[in-house]
Design an enzyme around this catalytic site. Structure first.
Site: not given
Ligand code: NAP
Length: 345
Positions: A64, A163, A35, A10, A159, A14
């Site tokens: 994906d 997780k 993806r 991914g 969500y 972020f």
């Molecule tokens: P993000 O910026 O939305 O990144 C999510 C990533 O997952 C993106 O690269 C997205 O790709 C990819 N993704 C989603 N669905 C997919 C699919 N079907 N196949 C392949 N890739 C897919 O979120 P983030 O904040 O960086 O979060 C990253 C991780 O940290 C996640 O596991 C999240 O649960 C965890 N997390 C986040 C937080 C927070 O506060 N942000 C807190 C705790 C845990 P696209 O760009 O193509 O959509």
């Protein structure tokens, strides 16, 4: 043993972006998944803007989470994997399988591919949701890695379920069929910090909406904040840290603060640079009443006034985790949103 080639799933995300930045800065060779390879140019330009001068040590594979295609190529030749990709959709979704299937089945896909390719360790990004959601209020409680989210408990959303189920499935897989593959999970609380590029993820969206005055008002909700730069450092440390295999790590900064306190910090530190800052608050009884009619409000009600606290003692001890103050993360988030014109001026 020191890791050489790392797969980061991914790369458009972020947290993944900050991980890639730190890995490249430390001399790792990084492969990342998107993806569609159409995203490669955008991800490269975001990383270049963040300081990656030479992208030669970074390569891309299309994969994906909902399909087996691409994962064997993605993991081939990698020593370690940071599996970070997962749909981030706090609040409501139409069908909870839209988040659960990519999270849980996707994690199993990446684990299977990693095992078959002889990867040494997979570090999975889980969440504080997988520890602390679904429990009744208990004001004195500090959650630790020994706790698990309750998928049918109060305040759990789709969500959080995605997780919790994904992390459970990962540990079950490792117990039964992973061979020599090691698993470590990182469980961040609400992640804030400088945005890279125009996409805004979960908790940073809160800062954006507070700055834009784009919410009906402050809700009586609390967040234990952690900075994305510290979350990325914890992921990188988990690749090699002794004692990290087979362990979960909560990564959290200061104790939870309220949504209103986030707004107060922004008002004090940004002043005139935040002209549209949210001012109103919504009393709990209004939210409870609204929940009778609005599906959007319903999952919020059990979380009102619930300041869940997280212990970061284990991450400090094993990963050398040293979080910065929440205030710094909040202000840096806001400044990056303003600098990239992602909020109203
Ligand atoms: P993000 O910026 O939305 O990144 C999510 C990533 O997952 C993106 O690269 C997205 O790709 C990819 N993704 C989603 N669905 C997919 C699919 N079907 N196949 C392949 N890739 C897919 O979120 P983030 O904040 O960086 O979060 C990253 C991780 O940290 C996640 O596991 C999240 O649960 C965890 N997390 C986040 C937080 C927070 O506060 N942000 C807190 C705790 C845990 P696209 O760009 O193509 O959509």
């Amino acid at each position: 043993m020191s890791a050489q080639r790392v797969l980061v799933t991914g790369g458009s995300g972020f947290i993944a972006g900050h991980c890639i930045l730190q890995l490249l800065g430390r001399g790792y060779s990084v492969r990342t998944t998107v993806r569609s390879l159409e995203r490669e140019a955008v991800v490269r330009s975001v990383l270049a803007a963040a300081g990656v001068s030479d992208g030669a040590d970074l390569s891309f594979v299309a994969a994906d989470l909902l399909s087996d295609a691409g994962w064997p190529e993605a993991v081939a030749g990698c020593d370690v994997v940071l599996h970070i990709a997962s749909p981030v959709a706090p609040g409501g979704v139409k069908d909870e399988n839209d988040v659960i299937l990519p999270a849980r089945d996707g994690t199993l896909r990446v684990l299977r591919a990693a095992r078959d390719a002889g990867v040494r360790r997979l570090v999975l990004t889980s969440s504080f949701h997988s520890v602390a959601w679904g429990h009744p209020h208990d004001r004195g409680r500090t959650f630790t890695e020994a706790d698990w989210g309750v998928v049918d408990g109060p305040g759990m959303d789709a969500y959080g379920k995605s997780k919790t189920l994904a992390e459970r499935a990962a540990w079950d897989f490792v117990a039964a069929q992973a061979g020599a593959l090691e698993l470590t999970t990182i469980l961040p609380t609400a992640v804030m910090g400088p945005v890279m590029g125009p996409q805004i993820s979960g908790s940073n969206g809160l800062v954006q909406r507070i700055l834009d005055g784009a919410l009906p008002g402050y809700l009586n909700l609390f967040f234990p904040i952690v900075d994305v730069r510290d979350v990325a450092a914890a992921h990188v440390a988990a690749l090699d840290a002794e004692g990290a295999a087979g362990e979960r790590f909560l990564v959290s900064g200061d104790p939870a603060i309220s949504m209103k306190q986030v707004g107060e910090i922004l008002r004090e530190r940004l002043g005139d640079a935040a002209p549209h800052l949210l001012t109103r608050s919504i009393p709990d009884f209004v939210v409870r009443f609204g929940a009778l009619f609005s599906a959007e409000f319903r999952p919020v009600v059990p979380n009102l006034g619930h300041a869940r606290q997280a212990s970061n003692a284990k991450a400090r001890r094993v990963l050398g985790f040293e979080p910065r103050p929440a205030e710094e993360s909040i202000v840096d988030t806001a400044r990056s949103l303003i600098a990239q014109r992602l909020v109203r001026s």
